[in-house]
Design an enzyme around this catalytic site. Structure first.
Site, mmCIF file in Angstrom:
data_model
loop_
_atom_site.group_PDB
_atom_site.id
_atom_site.type_symbol
_atom_site.label_atom_id
_atom_site.label_comp_id
_atom_site.label_asym_id
_atom_site.label_seq_id
_atom_site.Cartn_x
_atom_site.Cartn_y
_atom_site.Cartn_z
ATOM 1 C CG ASP A 40 -2.041 1.016 1.119
ATOM 2 O OD1 ASP A 40 -2.583 1.436 2.167
ATOM 3 O OD2 ASP A 40 -2.360 1.427 -0.016
ATOM 4 C CE LYS A 67 -0.813 3.363 -3.964
ATOM 5 N NZ LYS A 67 -0.815 2.572 -2.705
ATOM 6 C CG ASP A 82 -5.385 -0.181 -1.242
ATOM 7 O OD1 ASP A 82 -5.256 0.887 -0.629
ATOM 8 O OD2 ASP A 82 -6.469 -0.520 -1.781
ATOM 9 C CG ASN A 83 -4.475 2.158 -3.584
ATOM 10 O OD1 ASN A 83 -3.639 2.055 -2.684
ATOM 11 N ND2 ASN A 83 -5.662 2.702 -3.380
ATOM 12 C CD GLU A 126 -8.448 4.779 -0.169
ATOM 13 O OE1 GLU A 126 -8.723 3.724 -0.768
ATOM 14 O OE2 GLU A 126 -7.318 5.264 -0.163
HETATM 15 O O1 LIG Z 1 -0.278 6.729 -3.100
HETATM 16 C C1 LIG Z 1 -0.908 6.154 -2.220
HETATM 17 N N1 LIG Z 1 -0.286 5.618 -1.139
HETATM 18 C C2 LIG Z 1 1.171 5.600 -1.049
HETATM 19 C C3 LIG Z 1 1.823 6.821 -0.484
HETATM 20 C C4 LIG Z 1 1.440 8.112 -0.855
HETATM 21 C C5 LIG Z 1 2.129 9.214 -0.330
HETATM 22 C C6 LIG Z 1 3.198 9.053 0.536
HETATM 23 C C7 LIG Z 1 3.564 7.782 0.896
HETATM 24 C C8 LIG Z 1 4.742 7.644 1.805
HETATM 25 N N2 LIG Z 1 4.859 6.319 2.366
HETATM 26 C C9 LIG Z 1 5.754 5.418 1.844
HETATM 27 C C10 LIG Z 1 6.448 5.682 0.682
HETATM 28 C C11 LIG Z 1 7.368 4.768 0.201
HETATM 29 C C12 LIG Z 1 7.616 3.591 0.905
HETATM 30 N N3 LIG Z 1 8.490 2.562 0.701
HETATM 31 N N4 LIG Z 1 8.341 1.674 1.731
HETATM 32 C C13 LIG Z 1 7.413 2.115 2.560
HETATM 33 C C14 LIG Z 1 6.924 3.351 2.082
HETATM 34 C C15 LIG Z 1 5.989 4.250 2.561
HETATM 35 C C16 LIG Z 1 2.887 6.671 0.391
HETATM 36 C C17 LIG Z 1 -2.403 6.114 -2.286
HETATM 37 C C18 LIG Z 1 -3.067 7.102 -3.025
HETATM 38 C C19 LIG Z 1 -4.465 7.088 -3.103
HETATM 39 C C20 LIG Z 1 -5.166 8.128 -3.895
HETATM 40 C C21 LIG Z 1 -4.779 9.469 -3.801
HETATM 41 C C22 LIG Z 1 -5.433 10.436 -4.531
HETATM 42 C C23 LIG Z 1 -6.511 10.089 -5.365
HETATM 43 F F1 LIG Z 1 -7.164 11.045 -6.052
HETATM 44 C C24 LIG Z 1 -6.898 8.762 -5.463
HETATM 45 C C25 LIG Z 1 -6.221 7.787 -4.732
HETATM 46 C C26 LIG Z 1 -5.218 6.100 -2.446
HETATM 47 C C27 LIG Z 1 -4.541 5.110 -1.723
HETATM 48 O O2 LIG Z 1 -5.232 4.123 -1.082
HETATM 49 C C28 LIG Z 1 -3.142 5.107 -1.636
HETATM 50 O O3 LIG Z 1 -2.527 4.098 -0.927
HETATM 51 MG MG LIG Z 2 -3.934 2.535 -0.545
#
Ligand SMILES: O=C(NCc1cccc(CNc2ccc3[nH]ncc3c2)c1)c1cc(-c2ccc(F)cc2)cc(O)c1O
Ligand SMILES: [Mg+2]
Length: 214
Positions: free
Chosen positions: A141, A144, A169-170, A199
């Site tokens: 998650d 992506k 997810d996603n 979500e």
């Molecule tokens: O992008 C997403 N999630 C990931 C994410 C995003 C930002 C920062 C992090 C920083 N955390 C991170 C990074 C790199 C990493 N490497 N190892 C661990 C680790 C941890 C992670 C996401 C977006 C949407 C979404 C947004 C907008 C929209 F319109 C529709 C849908 C819905 C989701 O359910 C999502 O999951």
């Molecule tokens: Mg997600």
């Protein structure tokens, strides 16, 4: 100074959820995201699919890539058998700081090891740092465009065994096209798509469950 969305989400947990009650923490976050501010938790609809996969696998070792505020961490941890371990990786230190407090409020900190850092750096260190040989379940998650390279890295590091489950997810929104193509065409995986919604919205999204065949 302005609060951040994760800080406001934590405030809603501390205000509306009962300490030590994981289900009330999950409910408080879902209520906050439906009534106040959208946030990128897996959410209640996809969360039920996650719950059913966790219950079916009954994993002893779980890896979560992408903790965010700890919503799915709490959902998974609340379903784990005693002595099971959930390792969750979060790259963003602000997210990690909030997640630690959400996990503590839910009272599941004994089952969770939150590691701050990037998947690419930590996946090769899982065995030496945490004594994990293989993962029974991996929940993807995080960024992506990292789903595919990290899956290949987990294969290379021998972290997947025959029957290990990847739950992503996603896969529709925002989408992970290269990952989907890989797990659906590879002879080493048996994949299944669980159609759902992004979500807290009516937009299509879903989870892809892939069994590693060894
Ligand atoms: O992008 C997403 N999630 C990931 C994410 C995003 C930002 C920062 C992090 C920083 N955390 C991170 C990074 C790199 C990493 N490497 N190892 C661990 C680790 C941890 C992670 C996401 C977006 C949407 C979404 C947004 C907008 C929209 F319109 C529709 C849908 C819905 C989701 O359910 C999502 O999951
Ligand atoms: Mg997600």
């Amino acid at each position: 100074t302005q609060s951040t969305r994760p800080q406001r989400l934590l405030g809603a947990v501390q205000k509306n959820a009962t300490r030590g009650d994981p289900r009330s923490v999950v409910q408080a976050i879902d209520q906050f995201c439906r009534q106040k501010e959208w946030a990128m938790n897996v959410g209640d609809e996809k969360g039920c699919i996650l719950d059913s996969v966790v219950s079916e696998v009954n994993p002893a070792t779980v890896l979560e890539l992408g903790t965010y505020c700890g919503y799915s961490t709490v959902r998974i941890a609340s379903l784990l058998p005693p002595h099971a371990k959930l390792i969750t990786l979060e790259f963003n230190p602000d997210f990690a700081a909030i997640a630690r407090q959400v996990i503590a409020w839910a009272g599941v900190e004994d089952k969770v090891h939150l590691v701050e850092g990037a998947s690419g750096d930590w996946i090769p260190k899982m065995t030496e740092q945490f004594g994990v040989k293989t993962f029974d379940l991996v929940f993807l998650d995080h960024w992506k465009d990292r789903y595919l390279p990290d899956t290949m890295l987990m294969e290379e590091c021998g972290l997947l065994r025959k029957g290990s489950i990847l739950l992503a997810d996603n896969v529709i929104c925002p989408g992970t096209p290269d990952y989907l193509e890989y797990v659906r065409s590879s002879l080493r995986y048996e994949s299944q798509y669980f159609k759902s919604h992004l979500e807290y919205t009516k937009v299509e999204d879903g989870l892809e469950k892939s069994v590693f065949l060894g």
